[in-house]
Design a protein around this motif. Structure first.
Motif, PDB file in Angstrom:
ATOM      1  N   PHE A  39       0.820  -1.210   0.000  1.00  0.00           N
ATOM      2  CA  PHE A  39       0.000   0.000   0.000  1.00  0.00           C
ATOM      3  C   PHE A  39       0.853   1.259   0.000  1.00  0.00           C
ATOM      4  O   PHE A  39       0.551   2.231  -0.683  1.00  0.00           O
ATOM      5  CB  PHE A  39      -0.943   0.004   1.201  1.00  0.00           C
ATOM      6  CG  PHE A  39      -2.207  -0.743   0.923  1.00  0.00           C
ATOM      7  CD1 PHE A  39      -3.197  -0.174   0.134  1.00  0.00           C
ATOM      8  CD2 PHE A  39      -2.407  -2.007   1.416  1.00  0.00           C
ATOM      9  CE1 PHE A  39      -4.361  -0.853  -0.138  1.00  0.00           C
ATOM     10  CE2 PHE A  39      -3.567  -2.704   1.152  1.00  0.00           C
ATOM     11  CZ  PHE A  39      -4.542  -2.128   0.374  1.00  0.00           C
ATOM     12  N   SER A 358      -5.571   6.921   5.600  1.00  0.00           N
ATOM     13  CA  SER A 358      -6.620   6.050   5.076  1.00  0.00           C
ATOM     14  C   SER A 358      -6.025   4.719   4.612  1.00  0.00           C
ATOM     15  O   SER A 358      -6.630   3.669   4.812  1.00  0.00           O
ATOM     16  CB  SER A 358      -7.373   6.743   3.952  1.00  0.00           C
ATOM     17  OG  SER A 358      -6.535   6.944   2.854  1.00  0.00           O
ATOM     18  N   ILE A 362      -6.934   0.980   5.963  1.00  0.00           N
ATOM     19  CA  ILE A 362      -7.301  -0.106   5.058  1.00  0.00           C
ATOM     20  C   ILE A 362      -6.434  -1.335   5.298  1.00  0.00           C
ATOM     21  O   ILE A 362      -6.919  -2.467   5.268  1.00  0.00           O
ATOM     22  CB  ILE A 362      -7.224   0.381   3.600  1.00  0.00           C
ATOM     23  CG1 ILE A 362      -8.450   1.243   3.328  1.00  0.00           C
ATOM     24  CG2 ILE A 362      -7.165  -0.778   2.622  1.00  0.00           C
ATOM     25  CD1 ILE A 362      -8.376   2.026   2.079  1.00  0.00           C
ATOM     26  N   LEU A 365      -7.887  -3.001   8.179  1.00  0.00           N
ATOM     27  CA  LEU A 365      -9.147  -3.676   7.854  1.00  0.00           C
ATOM     28  C   LEU A 365      -8.946  -4.892   6.953  1.00  0.00           C
ATOM     29  O   LEU A 365      -9.810  -5.762   6.887  1.00  0.00           O
ATOM     30  CB  LEU A 365     -10.113  -2.702   7.188  1.00  0.00           C
ATOM     31  CG  LEU A 365     -10.780  -1.702   8.124  1.00  0.00           C
ATOM     32  CD1 LEU A 365     -11.638  -0.740   7.350  1.00  0.00           C
ATOM     33  CD2 LEU A 365     -11.618  -2.426   9.169  1.00  0.00           C
ATOM     34  N   SER A 366      -7.812  -4.943   6.245  1.00  0.00           N
ATOM     35  CA  SER A 366      -7.619  -6.107   5.380  1.00  0.00           C
ATOM     36  C   SER A 366      -7.173  -7.323   6.181  1.00  0.00           C
ATOM     37  O   SER A 366      -7.311  -8.446   5.724  1.00  0.00           O
ATOM     38  CB  SER A 366      -6.621  -5.790   4.272  1.00  0.00           C
ATOM     39  OG  SER A 366      -5.330  -5.672   4.806  1.00  0.00           O
ATOM     40  N   ALA A 368      -7.415  -7.438  10.059  1.00  0.00           N
ATOM     41  CA  ALA A 368      -8.099  -7.606  11.340  1.00  0.00           C
ATOM     42  C   ALA A 368      -9.349  -8.495  11.289  1.00  0.00           C
ATOM     43  O   ALA A 368      -9.503  -9.360  12.143  1.00  0.00           O
ATOM     44  CB  ALA A 368      -8.427  -6.243  11.937  1.00  0.00           C
ATOM     45  N   PRO A 369     -10.253  -8.314  10.303  1.00  0.00           N
ATOM     46  CA  PRO A 369     -11.447  -9.163  10.314  1.00  0.00           C
ATOM     47  C   PRO A 369     -11.106 -10.648  10.223  1.00  0.00           C
ATOM     48  O   PRO A 369     -11.677 -11.465  10.946  1.00  0.00           O
ATOM     49  CB  PRO A 369     -12.226  -8.725   9.075  1.00  0.00           C
ATOM     50  CG  PRO A 369     -11.748  -7.369   8.769  1.00  0.00           C
ATOM     51  CD  PRO A 369     -10.324  -7.327   9.216  1.00  0.00           C
TER      52      PRO A 369
END
Lengths: 392, 317
Positions: A39, A358, A362, A365-366, A368-369
């Protein structure tokens, strides 16, 4: 909200069973490091591309017939100037020159030193003593990296270009330019417009394309429509379109990476779920004691979650902390090639520092779930184990 | 194509995880609906109670994940606007396919629905005989259907976005011709919104819970219409700019996120107070008060923008 006593207990439980968590946090750190690097590289490349975009003309007009690009008539520029809202239109001469020896392409740009609206990098080169070189028919200004490469091969600052008709033109390096962005400019040569046209085989009254400048960005689309109506045989590229194209390209590349990355995530999910399912005898006994003391199932679940969250936060911070120097100090060895492609005249660019919040969110979030998902069911299993059975 | 945009990809990946979890819940709930018997001391009943705990953890987790994912969804739509020709904010990309709007509504509905489920779950946990367990598991099939619908819309929407086709920008979408509600005009919408708020306050003070719930429900719609037609124009300081999405952009200090968070909390607590009363028969003053506080904060914020504009410019838009 957060029960501090339970959190303390969870942290204590982690330090009591380090072995179990070291492995998981190592893998998690590695995964976050990889994804963060990708990223950040994309972000840096996007910034690098925006340097280029800033100095670009608002509209580029190219001629196209039968699906092939043609050279456009230079006097078209005069007609475009008559459109209200256009402040400046100029024919440009540039093209790529195939350099077989290195199996690469050199970009030749013909510069009219008296024209306005030169791209920032070229203007710096002209003002920084390149003026005289560009006025001479046999002078050229090469990018710093390219100058080094040529000197290595030929031992002097000269280069012979082969014209389309077979003849040769020898050019002397009069100056070297060091542009802000290495990505675009380490294979670029600037020279007199007439010489450039001769090397590239462009007729006297033709040009590669026409650059149109529009001071008010709101008018760009309308003007583009007018040009299309005036000259139907042209392809009109606006700055906005190029911007969208860049965005698409970078998203596409990091998307492909994420696609492959998801296999990695899935494997991690299985490893983590497996690791958390295997509760040792000690741990089972501990849970039983807690339940005997009056802890509810949801309290025990909370402890398990705090444990997992602590590992995740630690791994996330460590991963980001490692990725930042890897990308911005060491310029991402190995991983960078995925984005830049391979060529002998590969641009030796550095990645400009661009930390974006941001992107960091992201990255989180990519991963952690998937990670938390792998914890839930094992945590529930351990929380509902029968107390009586475990203590016995 | 647009699945390769990192944000969209992450949304999709997380939704798949949630689908697996909700399917597990569905499976467990089916067993509970058929065999639940609190009075029984059989092994099976004991196992069902344990599994019921897993369902509540899974749904709790789903909601906890859905809220940040919803923000990411809005952010992704906003970012897509850079790529789609003609779009200037999320309004354009939401309308890029016929499914976009439905997807947005479905996502909002699901967040409310999941939250309501958790309210019932909380009530259930508080009772000694787990009185509402069967009720809450009866809702799980609906949760599953709603979530599956959302996921289907998600796939249809993002597979259908064509970056080459121009879309409309917000000013072209939110005109008085586009919807009956938007034809009432800025002033009127704000007056209706204010009347709504006054009614809400009266019902709160006089403890009319059912009426409060109804006005709270209407408040959700009047507040958004007034935000588009009236308050929004003062945020943008431009009377022709009607858009609920541009508020979310950096140029307006992301104030939209504050607006929508307050509105969500206010209306959600309102719904939650009503559900509590409906299920348990007892009304919760605490939840009701929370709802009123957040709804009031939203109202104050909605008045603040026009008022500060008037005070500094000595004129209304």
């Amino acid at each position: 909200m957060i029960n501090l006593k339970l959190l303390e207990f969870a942290l204590g439980s982690i330090s009591a069973r380090k072995g179990k968590y070291i492995f998981i946090s190592l893998i998690l750190t590695l995964i976050i490091f990889l994804s963060a690097s990708v990223f950040y590289i994309t972000g840096a490349l996007r910034l690098e591309a925006s340097y280029t975009l800033d100095s670009m003309p608002d509209i580029i007009v190219q001629k196209q017939t039968a699906g092939q690009r043609q050279f456009i008539r230079r006097d078209t520029a005069d007609r475009l100037l008559e459109i209200p809202g256009v402040s400046y239109a100029v024919p440009r001469i540039w093209g790529t020159y195939r350099y077989e020896y290195l199996n690469s392409n050199i970009t030749i740009v013909g510069v009219d030193v008296f024209a306005g609206h030169l791209p920032k990098d070229i203007e710096t080169a002209v003002k920084g003593g390149g003026m005289e070189t560009l006025l001479k028919p046999d002078g050229m200004i090469t990018g710093a990296k390219l100058a080094d490469t040529l000197r290595h091969i030929y031992n002097h600052d000269e280069f012979s270009f082969q014209k389309p008709d077979g003849g040769y033109i020898s050019m002397k390096t009069g100056a070297v330019f060091r542009p802000e962005s290495g990505l675009i400019s380490s294979s670029v040569i600037l020279m007199n417009q007439d010489t450039a046209a001769e090397i590239l085989g462009i007729d006297e009254n033709r040009a590669t394309d026409i650059a149109v400048f529009v001071p008010n960005p709101e008018e760009t689309d309308t003007i583009a429509e007018k040009i299309a109506a005036m000259a139907p045989d042209t392809v009109i590229i606006t700055k906005e379109k190029i911007k969208a194209m860049y965005q698409n390209m970078f998203d596409y590349k990091s998307g492909i990476f994420l696609l492959i990355f998801s296999v990695c995530l899935f494997t991690f999910f299985i490893i983590a779920a497996d690791r958390f399912t295997g509760i040792g005898r000690e741990e089972r006994k501990e849970i039983a004691v807690l339940k005997a003391l009056g802890y509810t199932v949801s309290d025990i679940l909370k402890i398990k979650f705090y444990e997992a969250a602590a590992v995740a936060v630690f791994a996330f911070l460590l991963g980001i902390f490692l990725a930042l120097p890897y990308v911005f100090v060491f310029h991402a060895p190995l991983l960078k090639n995925v984005f830049t492609g391979y060529s002998y005249l590969r641009p030796e660019f550095v990645l400009p520092f661009s930390f974006s919040v941001s992107d960091t969110v992201i990255i989180f979030l990519s991963v952690a779930p998937v990670y938390t998902a792998s914890v839930i069911i094992p945590a529930w299993k351990s929380a509902v184990t029968d107390a009586g059975e475990s203590i016995r | 194509m647009s699945f390769l945009i990192p944000e969209v990809y992450i949304l999709f990946l997380s939704d798949i995880i949630l689908l697996v979890f909700i399917s597990i819940s569905l499976f467990i709930s089916a067993g509970i609906i058929r065999n639940w018997d609190f009075a029984s001391s059989a092994d099976r009943q004991y196992r069902l109670e344990k599994r019921s705990a897993l369902v509540s953890v899974l749904i709790k987790y789903s909601l906890a994940l859905k809220i940040p994912l919803f923000i990411l969804f809005i952010y992704a739509e906003d970012k897509l606007a850079d790529v789609l020709p003609g779009a200037m904010c999320a309004a354009g990309s939401v309308n890029a396919t016929p499914y976009g709007k439905l997807l947005l509504y479905m996502k909002i509905f699901n967040i409310y629905f999941f939250s309501v489920w958790l309210v019932i779950n909380r009530l259930d946990m508080k009772t000694e005989d787990l009185r509402y367990t069967r009720l809450k598991h009866m809702l799980i099939p609906f949760v599953f259907v709603c979530f599956a619908a959302e996921l289907t819309l998600f796939v249809l929407n993002f597979a259908g976005i064509d970056p080459a086709v121009p879309v409309s920008c917000c000013t072209a979408l939110f005109t008085s011709e586009s919807s009956v509600f938007l034809s009432i005009g800025g002033r009127n919408s704000f007056i209706i919104f204010s009347i709504n708020y006054v009614l809400l306050s009266l019902f709160f003070i006089f403890r009319r819970h059912t009426l409060y719930f109804i006005t709270n429900f209407i408040y959700f719609f009047t507040s958004i219409i007034s935000l588009i037609l009236f308050t929004g124009t003062y945020v943008y300081e431009l009377p022709t700019h009607l858009c609920p999405f541009c508020l979310l952009q950096g140029g307006y200090w992301y104030v939209g996120y504050l607006f929508y968070t307050l509105l969500f909390l206010g209306t959600f607590f309102g719904v939650s107070a009503f559900i509590t009363k409906l299920v348990s028969g007892k009304s919760s003053e605490y939840i009701q008060r929370q709802s009123f506080i957040f709804n009031s904060l939203y109202f104050i914020l909605s008045v603040y923008y026009p008022l500060s504009y008037f005070l500094s410019h000595r004129t209304w838009l």
